[in-house]
Design a protein around this motif. Structure first.
Motif, PDB file in Angstrom:
ATOM      1  N   SER A 194       2.648   9.590  33.661  1.00 31.28           N
ATOM      2  CA  SER A 194       3.367  10.791  33.233  1.00 31.28           C
ATOM      3  C   SER A 194       2.477  11.732  32.421  1.00 31.28           C
ATOM      4  N   SER A 195       1.457  11.171  31.716  1.00 34.31           N
ATOM      5  CA  SER A 195       0.620  12.045  30.892  1.00 34.31           C
ATOM      6  C   SER A 195      -0.272  12.931  31.761  1.00 34.31           C
ATOM      7  N   GLU A 196      -0.439  12.537  33.054  1.00 35.19           N
ATOM      8  CA  GLU A 196      -1.282  13.354  33.929  1.00 35.19           C
ATOM      9  C   GLU A 196      -0.498  14.452  34.648  1.00 35.19           C
ATOM     10  N   ILE A 197       0.848  14.333  34.602  1.00 36.24           N
ATOM     11  CA  ILE A 197       1.654  15.367  35.259  1.00 36.24           C
ATOM     12  C   ILE A 197       1.673  16.593  34.348  1.00 36.24           C
ATOM     13  N   HIS A 198       1.260  17.740  34.894  1.00 34.59           N
ATOM     14  CA  HIS A 198       1.249  18.934  34.057  1.00 34.59           C
ATOM     15  C   HIS A 198       2.569  19.679  34.199  1.00 34.59           C
ATOM     16  N   LEU A 199       3.384  19.621  33.155  1.00 33.05           N
ATOM     17  CA  LEU A 199       4.673  20.301  33.191  1.00 33.05           C
ATOM     18  C   LEU A 199       4.484  21.744  32.728  1.00 33.05           C
ATOM     19  N   PRO A 200       5.274  22.658  33.276  1.00 35.13           N
ATOM     20  CA  PRO A 200       5.148  24.053  32.800  1.00 35.13           C
ATOM     21  C   PRO A 200       5.531  24.157  31.322  1.00 35.13           C
ATOM     22  N   ASP A 201       4.943  25.136  30.639  1.00 26.25           N
ATOM     23  CA  ASP A 201       5.268  25.324  29.220  1.00 26.25           C
ATOM     24  C   ASP A 201       6.742  25.676  29.044  1.00 26.25           C
ATOM     25  N   ILE A 202       7.310  25.209  27.938  1.00 24.52           N
ATOM     26  CA  ILE A 202       8.674  25.598  27.567  1.00 24.52           C
ATOM     27  C   ILE A 202       8.583  26.998  26.963  1.00 24.52           C
ATOM     28  N   LYS A 203       9.347  27.950  27.547  1.00 29.69           N
ATOM     29  CA  LYS A 203       9.235  29.356  27.131  1.00 29.69           C
ATOM     30  C   LYS A 203      10.239  29.654  26.016  1.00 29.69           C
TER      31      LYS A 203
ATOM     32  N   ALA B  33       2.130  22.252  21.352  1.00 25.79           N
ATOM     33  CA  ALA B  33       1.751  21.759  22.684  1.00 25.79           C
ATOM     34  C   ALA B  33       2.947  21.857  23.631  1.00 25.79           C
ATOM     35  N   GLY B  34       2.701  22.410  24.814  1.00 25.83           N
ATOM     36  CA  GLY B  34       3.744  22.452  25.835  1.00 25.83           C
ATOM     37  C   GLY B  34       4.760  23.552  25.631  1.00 25.83           C
TER      38      GLY B  34
ATOM     39  N   HIS C 263       8.946  18.439  17.265  1.00 25.01           N
ATOM     40  CA  HIS C 263      10.141  17.600  17.376  1.00 25.01           C
ATOM     41  C   HIS C 263      11.141  18.218  18.363  1.00 25.01           C
ATOM     42  N   VAL C 264      11.333  19.546  18.246  1.00 25.79           N
ATOM     43  CA  VAL C 264      12.262  20.254  19.145  1.00 25.79           C
ATOM     44  C   VAL C 264      11.806  20.077  20.603  1.00 25.79           C
ATOM     45  N   MET C 265      10.516  20.267  20.836  1.00 25.32           N
ATOM     46  CA  MET C 265      10.001  20.193  22.216  1.00 25.32           C
ATOM     47  C   MET C 265      10.138  18.768  22.774  1.00 25.32           C
TER      48      MET C 265
ATOM     49  N   ARG D   2      12.077  18.068  26.114  1.00 29.92           N
ATOM     50  CA  ARG D   2      11.304  17.596  27.274  1.00 29.92           C
ATOM     51  C   ARG D   2      11.576  16.130  27.595  1.00 29.92           C
ATOM     52  N   ASP D   3      11.580  15.290  26.547  1.00 33.85           N
ATOM     53  CA  ASP D   3      11.690  13.845  26.796  1.00 33.85           C
ATOM     54  C   ASP D   3      13.075  13.309  26.457  1.00 33.85           C
TER      55      ASP D   3
END
Ligand SMILES: NC(=O)c1ccc[n+]([C@@H]2O[C@H](COP(=O)([O-])OP(=O)(O)OC[C@H]3O[C@@H](n4cnc5c(N)ncnc54)[C@H](O)[C@@H]3O)[C@@H](O)[C@H]2O)c1
Length: 360
Positions: A3-12, A35-36, A304-306, A310-311
């Motif tokens: 999962s750490s290699e999957i590049h997820l789009p940034d949270i806008k 980050a992210g 913490h919010v992200m 995300r997770d």
């Protein structure tokens, strides 16, 4: 691929309100410090304020939050407007489907906090209240010690906010120091410390409070004293004022237990009857004064919010936690107005916070 290699789009993230505290939010998100996540757009009803921030970070500016939400479709919207406007703004924004971050205090009336929580629940979005001081290093360490039972039976918790906010501070904007839009030292400056006290000491059974407007020419209190009885039987004291002159003196939290004692913001005391090998390092590593009055925590707060978005990680700062400290502050004001000890689980009757004064 893990999962750490999957590049997820940034949270806008889009910001509503480009006043003083927006500097902190815009800088963290606009400079890629979270980050992210990234800053997507900013909005203020005063177009120059939005334009100034937008040009600094190369994002679009809006003067209408609805237009921004429709055009930009952010993942998260952060509400940085005057405290008394948070409820209306959050409720109006909820149906766009973006998660909502709202600056503290989440609202000024318990009924507003309830409506905000319901609106976000109904829209299936997460609500986060900015409580960045919960992420300050010494505070995290204290919470860990409490969770590990290192204090034993808690005896007393004390908050001291002895700050200097001269008249010029209150004169910066007409909403400051008003019942309808701000509240006083308890709601604004000391609200972080009050939240931390309750977080560390547990539920409050009753409060008895006195307040006054000592030096500032404002509607609300600039000085307050509060006695608390916690459900555990422990006692508490809040001493809060913005009437220290000529400069800030102290912003601190002390927790005294059967077998340990602690004081923050800078870690001053870390004493336990049963020491652990890492205790000397705690003093060394956590005796750091925060770089500004906002503490260290906005970066850790957004991380913490992200994670929660995300997770699906825990949300330590959700609407219910925001409501909990608002309930305590509201009970304190009820005690000020009635001159009596107020038990929590009460219905506010004489609280002026969030109300437009009759004479105006
Ligand atoms: N977490 C902290 O430590 C911390 C520190 C400072 C302020 N705050 C909180 O942040 C909030 C804002 O404080 P501030 O000092 O930045 O105030 P401010 O007056 O400097 O900024 C508020 C801004 O919101 C704008 N605004 C109002 N309604 C709007 C709307 N509908 N759409 C777009 N913009 C709108 C105003 O034009 C203004 O520019 C308050 O609730 C305050 O308690 C929190």
């Amino acid at each position: 691929m893990n999962s750490s290699e999957i590049h997820l789009p940034d949270i806008k993230v889009a910001l509503v309100g480009c006043g003083r505290i927006s500097d902190r939010h815009a800088q963290l998100l606009g400079e890629g410090q979270i980050a992210g996540a990234k800053l997507q757009a900013v909005c203020d009803i005063v177009p120059e304020k939005a334009n100034q921030k937008a040009s600094l970070y190369g994002v679009p500016a809006y003067s209408d939050m609805h237009e921004m939400m429709e055009k930009e479709r952010p993942d998260v919207v952060t509400v940085l407007t005057e405290s008394g406007n948070h409820a209306r703004n959050v409720i109006e924004l909820a149906h766009y489907g973006a998660h909502v971050v709202v600056e503290k205090p989440m609202a000024l009336k318990l009924s507003d906090a309830d409506q905000m929580i319901s609106a976000c629940d109904a829209a299936g979005i997460k609500l986060f209240v900015v409580k960045q001081n919960r992420f300050n290093l010494p505070v995290v360490k204290l919470r860990e010690a409490i969770e590990n039972g290192r204090f034993g039976k808690r005896v007393m918790g004390t908050v001291r906010v002895r700050w200097c906010r001269p008249q010029a501070y209150y004169d910066q904007a007409p909403w400051r120091g008003t019942w309808a839009l701000d509240g006083g030292v308890l709601t604004n400056q000391a609200s972080h410390h009050v939240d931390l006290l309750e977080w560390m000491m547990g539920d409050v059974d009753s409060v008895f409070a006195m307040s006054r407007t000592a030096l500032a020419d404002i509607e609300t209190e600039d000085t307050a004293t509060v006695l608390l009885r916690f459900s555990s039987g422990a006692l508490g004291i809040i001493e809060a004022t913005t009437a220290v002159r000529p400069k800030d003196l102290e912003g601190s939290l002390s927790i005294l237990g059967e077998i340990g004692g602690f004081a923050v913001n800078e870690m001053k005391v870390w004493n336990f009857v049963e020491p652990e090998p890492s205790d000397p390092d705690v003093m060394e590593n956590y005796s750091v004064n925060p770089p500004n009055v906002y503490g260290f925590g906005h970066k850790e707060y957004y991380d913490h919010v992200m994670r929660a978005i995300r997770d699906g990680g825990p949300n330590l700062v959700d609407g219910l936690e925001g409501r909990r400290s608002l309930e305590l502050i509201t009970a304190i004001y009820e005690s000020v107005e009635t001159g009596t000890e107020v038990n929590l689980r009460f219905k506010p009757k004489r609280v002026r916070l969030g109300e437009v004064p009759r004479s105006s």
